[in-house]
Design an enzyme around this catalytic site. Structure first.
Site, PDB file in Angstrom:
ATOM      1  CG  ASP A 190      -7.694   6.715  -8.684  1.00  0.00           C
ATOM      2  OD1 ASP A 190      -8.635   7.506  -8.483  1.00  0.00           O
ATOM      3  OD2 ASP A 190      -7.607   6.001  -9.709  1.00  0.00           O
ATOM      4  CE1 TYR A 239      -4.312  -0.875  -0.567  1.00  0.00           C
ATOM      5  CE2 TYR A 239      -3.497  -2.838   0.532  1.00  0.00           C
ATOM      6  CZ  TYR A 239      -4.453  -2.201  -0.249  1.00  0.00           C
ATOM      7  OH  TYR A 239      -5.531  -2.903  -0.735  1.00  0.00           O
ATOM      8  CB  SER A 243     -13.699  -6.146 -15.461  1.00  0.00           C
ATOM      9  OG  SER A 243     -13.623  -6.162 -14.056  1.00  0.00           O
ATOM     10  CB  CYS A 274      -4.193   2.906  16.538  1.00  0.00           C
ATOM     11  SG  CYS A 274      -5.437   4.062  17.111  1.00  0.00           S
ATOM     12  CB  ALA A 280     -12.495   6.400 -20.230  1.00  0.00           C
ATOM     13  CD  GLN A 323     -16.376  -1.109  -9.440  1.00  0.00           C
ATOM     14  OE1 GLN A 323     -16.280  -2.301  -9.189  1.00  0.00           O
ATOM     15  NE2 GLN A 323     -16.535  -0.673 -10.674  1.00  0.00           N
ATOM     16  CG  ASN A 381     -14.524  -1.697 -20.766  1.00  0.00           C
ATOM     17  OD1 ASN A 381     -13.442  -2.070 -21.221  1.00  0.00           O
ATOM     18  ND2 ASN A 381     -14.885  -1.950 -19.518  1.00  0.00           N
ATOM     19  CG  HIS A 384     -14.236  -0.783  -3.788  1.00  0.00           C
ATOM     20  ND1 HIS A 384     -13.896  -1.375  -4.977  1.00  0.00           N
ATOM     21  CD2 HIS A 384     -15.420  -1.344  -3.418  1.00  0.00           C
ATOM     22  CE1 HIS A 384     -14.841  -2.242  -5.323  1.00  0.00           C
ATOM     23  NE2 HIS A 384     -15.771  -2.230  -4.403  1.00  0.00           N
ATOM     24  CB  CYS A 429     -10.397   2.622  18.307  1.00  0.00           C
ATOM     25  SG  CYS A 429      -9.031   3.669  17.755  1.00  0.00           S
TER      26      CYS A 429
END
Ligand code: OAD
Length: 251
Positions: free
Chosen positions: A108, A71, A193, A151, A235, A105, A217, A123, A134
């Site tokens: 970014d 990540y 998709s 945390c 797109a 979805q 698409n 998402h 928490c």
């Protein structure tokens, strides 16, 4: 574009010009031209592992450090990424619509960066992290510099504020998406998709209550079966033309 493509674009622009309540559903394909890898394309791998295997609660339990490495790589990868003409066309479309919802979805943040306002991030977002135990949340830019950030409130693990495979969607995002699908006259589906639930059923549901469906698409997807018109092309090229043409039809 050949004549058939051009005819389809005109037909889709006509549909769009008659819709005052527009819902858009986007997936990874809309950010591909900004350089963000899609999930099911060639870029959906990291150190030989599929992004979809790493984006799970099981992977985080088994190897929290590895998942955070993945990540951090994704968050850092977004630093130089900017919205493309497809994101901008959707922000433009919002400014021309009476009611508009952009369900994405993607995690970014590029729709917000392009100026879209009513964005529903189904998402979650890479901009933020949250405690797994928490209610603590923070910006990803302010994460403690630890392999698995802890945390500051309760000491448990922080995790990216995104939805992983097998997890439920945030209630608020889902409720807003349901409102959009229940009210829209047109659902525009871009760069997904169409295989991940529940987003994959949104177009079918909108269609079943009488909304028109337009898809953009590179290739045909399960959503093509319910779409009134499918526009095949990038797109970033198709959306600006579609939005411009529909604005001219409306004028
Ligand atoms: P996918 O990677 O599954 O699909 C991307 C889609 O975009 C494909 O249908 C491509 O043909 C299309 N595409 C690629 N480049 C394009 C372009 N320039 N213009 C238009 N279309 C293009 O991504 P998603 O459908 O977004 O979930 O995946 C859905 C979810 O599955 C993701 O949000 C993620 C993933 O695993 C979680 O992480 C929970």
């Amino acid at each position: 574009m050949d004549t058939t493509d051009e005819q389809r674009l005109r037909e889709a622009a006509q549909i769009l010009s008659h819709a005052t309540q527009v819902a858009v559903l986007t997936g990874a394909g809309i950010s591909a031209e900004s350089g963000v890898p899609t999930f099911r394309g060639e870029g959906g791998f990291w150190r030989g592992q599929s992004a979809m295997e790493l984006a799970t609660p099981e992977a985080f339990r088994r190897d929290p450090e590895g998942v955070w490495e993945f990540y951090r790589f994704r968050i850092a990868g977004l630093e130089d990424v900017v919205p493309n003409d497809g994101h901008r066309a959707l922000a433009d479309l919002e400014s021309r619509s009476d009611r508009f919802w952009l369900i994405t979805q993607n995690v970014d943040g590029l729709h917000r960066a392009a100026g879209s306002r009513n964005v529903i991030e189904l998402h979650g977002t890479l901009d933020r992290a949250r405690c797994q135990a928490c209610s603590y949340r923070c910006a990803s830019a302010e994460l403690p510099d630890q392999p698995v950030p802890a945390c500051p409130t309760c000491g448990n693990r922080l995790r990216p504020a995104v939805v992983w495979f097998g997890e439920s969607l945030p209630d608020e995002a889902l409720a807003r998406a349901e409102e959009a699908i229940g009210a829209c006259e047109l659902m525009l589906v871009v760069g997904t998709s169409g295989v991940v639930q529940p987003a994959s059923s949104f177009a079918r549901w909108a269609r079943s209550r009488g909304a028109r469906v337009v898809e953009v698409n590179l290739e045909s997807t399960p959503i093509s079966d319910v779409a009134d018109v499918s526009l095949f092309g990038p797109a970033g090229v198709v959306l600006p033309r579609l939005v411009d043409m529909s604005a001219r039809d409306r004028a």
